[in-house]
Scaffold this active site. Structure first.
Site, mmCIF file in Angstrom:
data_model
loop_
_atom_site.group_PDB
_atom_site.id
_atom_site.type_symbol
_atom_site.label_atom_id
_atom_site.label_comp_id
_atom_site.label_asym_id
_atom_site.label_seq_id
_atom_site.Cartn_x
_atom_site.Cartn_y
_atom_site.Cartn_z
ATOM 1 N N ALA A 1 104.979 90.126 38.739
ATOM 2 C CA ALA A 1 106.171 89.867 37.944
ATOM 3 C C ALA A 1 107.428 90.244 38.707
ATOM 4 O O ALA A 1 107.441 91.188 39.500
ATOM 5 C CB ALA A 1 106.113 90.653 36.632
ATOM 6 N N GLY B 1 100.976 90.220 37.540
ATOM 7 C CA GLY B 1 100.955 88.948 36.826
ATOM 8 C C GLY B 1 100.350 87.826 37.640
ATOM 9 O O GLY B 1 99.722 86.910 37.094
ATOM 10 N N GLU C 1 100.422 97.913 37.685
ATOM 11 C CA GLU C 1 101.373 98.272 36.626
ATOM 12 C C GLU C 1 101.371 99.761 36.292
ATOM 13 O O GLU C 1 102.407 100.324 35.927
ATOM 14 C CB GLU C 1 101.066 97.451 35.357
ATOM 15 C CG GLU C 1 101.368 95.969 35.466
ATOM 16 C CD GLU C 1 100.215 95.153 36.052
ATOM 17 O OE1 GLU C 1 100.307 93.916 36.039
ATOM 18 O OE2 GLU C 1 99.232 95.758 36.529
ATOM 19 N N GLU D 1 96.727 88.107 37.144
ATOM 20 C CA GLU D 1 96.365 87.653 35.804
ATOM 21 C C GLU D 1 96.349 86.123 35.724
ATOM 22 O O GLU D 1 95.516 85.539 35.016
ATOM 23 C CB GLU D 1 97.329 88.256 34.784
ATOM 24 C CG GLU D 1 97.114 89.758 34.629
ATOM 25 C CD GLU D 1 98.216 90.456 33.858
ATOM 26 O OE1 GLU D 1 97.903 91.202 32.916
ATOM 27 O OE2 GLU D 1 99.402 90.274 34.212
#
Length: 263
Positions: A71, A114, A137, A117
């Site tokens: 991200a 992200g 994270e 993911e």
């Protein structure tokens, strides 16, 4: 909608090779960090590929150097506990996982946060020997908020998932293959060709059967997984209100070690 009408963007490219739609993340200056606009564009393009009858398999890649470093922390820092559950980020990841057409991920270099993911939401992962997987994270004071606390276990088991979520450590391509996280490893220079060959093989099969097979394989992603993903979003949202998350993001942007206080 036909494949020829799918519009690419500055951040996400799209082209067709036979019946394969090749979708490319292209923000190399930021190692394909997932900005809000990039996620919006990616979700739209995947939906458009899904709606194009001549696209029978999708190849998702970030190129030979990097898949995605995760991200965009600048963008993430703008979310709060109240805004994250209905955020563009959250809905974009939902749209990516909802793609009915089979998706092959071609992963090189960093595949973090992200980005990891997104790869885990694909059906098959072809990794370059340079690939590195991680959910970092926890180092910023929060948790994966787009499937990272659930999707690792579907491929690599609860142990690998717990290790990834609780340590934030990096896993190289060969460890990921041994764990079952990825399905194939190839040299980085051969990544696109190998992934395209596999995608072309899948695209040659009966399209209705391919979609049915994908739907059947994802049946366990129904109510129980949906409920777990909703809980993940709620927990992530709560953490965004914490001092630790603010400190973690600030430390990352200031390139220093975070000082977490547990509040």
């Amino acid at each position: 909608m036909s494949a020829s009408t799918i519009c690419e963007s500055d951040l996400v490219g799209v082209e067709c090779s036979g019946s394969v739609g090749i979708v490319t993340l292209r923000r190399p200056s930021a190692r394909n960090a997932l900005s809000v606009q990039m996620l919006e564009d990616l979700a739209r393009i995947l939906r458009d590929c899904d709606a194009a009858p001549e696209v029978r398999c999708i190849l998702l890649t970030g190129g030979e150097a990097v898949f995605s470093a995760g991200a965009d922390i600048d963008a993430l820092s703008g979310y709060t506990a109240a805004t994250y559950p209905d955020s563009v980020n959250r809905h974009a990841f939902d749209a990516i996982r909802a793609t009915r057409t089979p998706v092959v991920a071609a992963v090189a270099g960093y595949c973090l946060g992200g980005g990891c993911e997104i790869a885990l939401g694909c059906d098959v992962i072809v990794a370059a020997d340079t690939a590195r997987f991680s959910q970092p994270e926890i180092n910023l004071g929060f948790i994966p908020g787009a499937g990272g606390t659930q999707l690792w276990a579907l491929r690599a088991g609860q142990g690998a998932q717990a290790h990834a979520a609780l340590t934030g450590e990096m896993m190289d391509a060969f460890a990921a293959r041994r764990a079952g996280l990825v399905d194939m490893i190839v040299p980085a220079c051969a990544l696109k060709d190998a992934a395209l060959q596999l995608a072309t093989q899948i695209a040659a099969k009966a399209p209705l059967a391919s979609r049915a097979a994908k739907a059947a394989m994802r049946a366990p992603w129904g109510a129980p997984l949906h409920a777990a993903l909703e809980q993940e979003v709620a927990l992530m949202s709560g953490l965004l209100a914490s001092e630790d998350a603010s400190e973690g993001i600030a430390a990352f942007l200031e390139k220093r070690s975070p000082r977490f206080a547990g509040r």
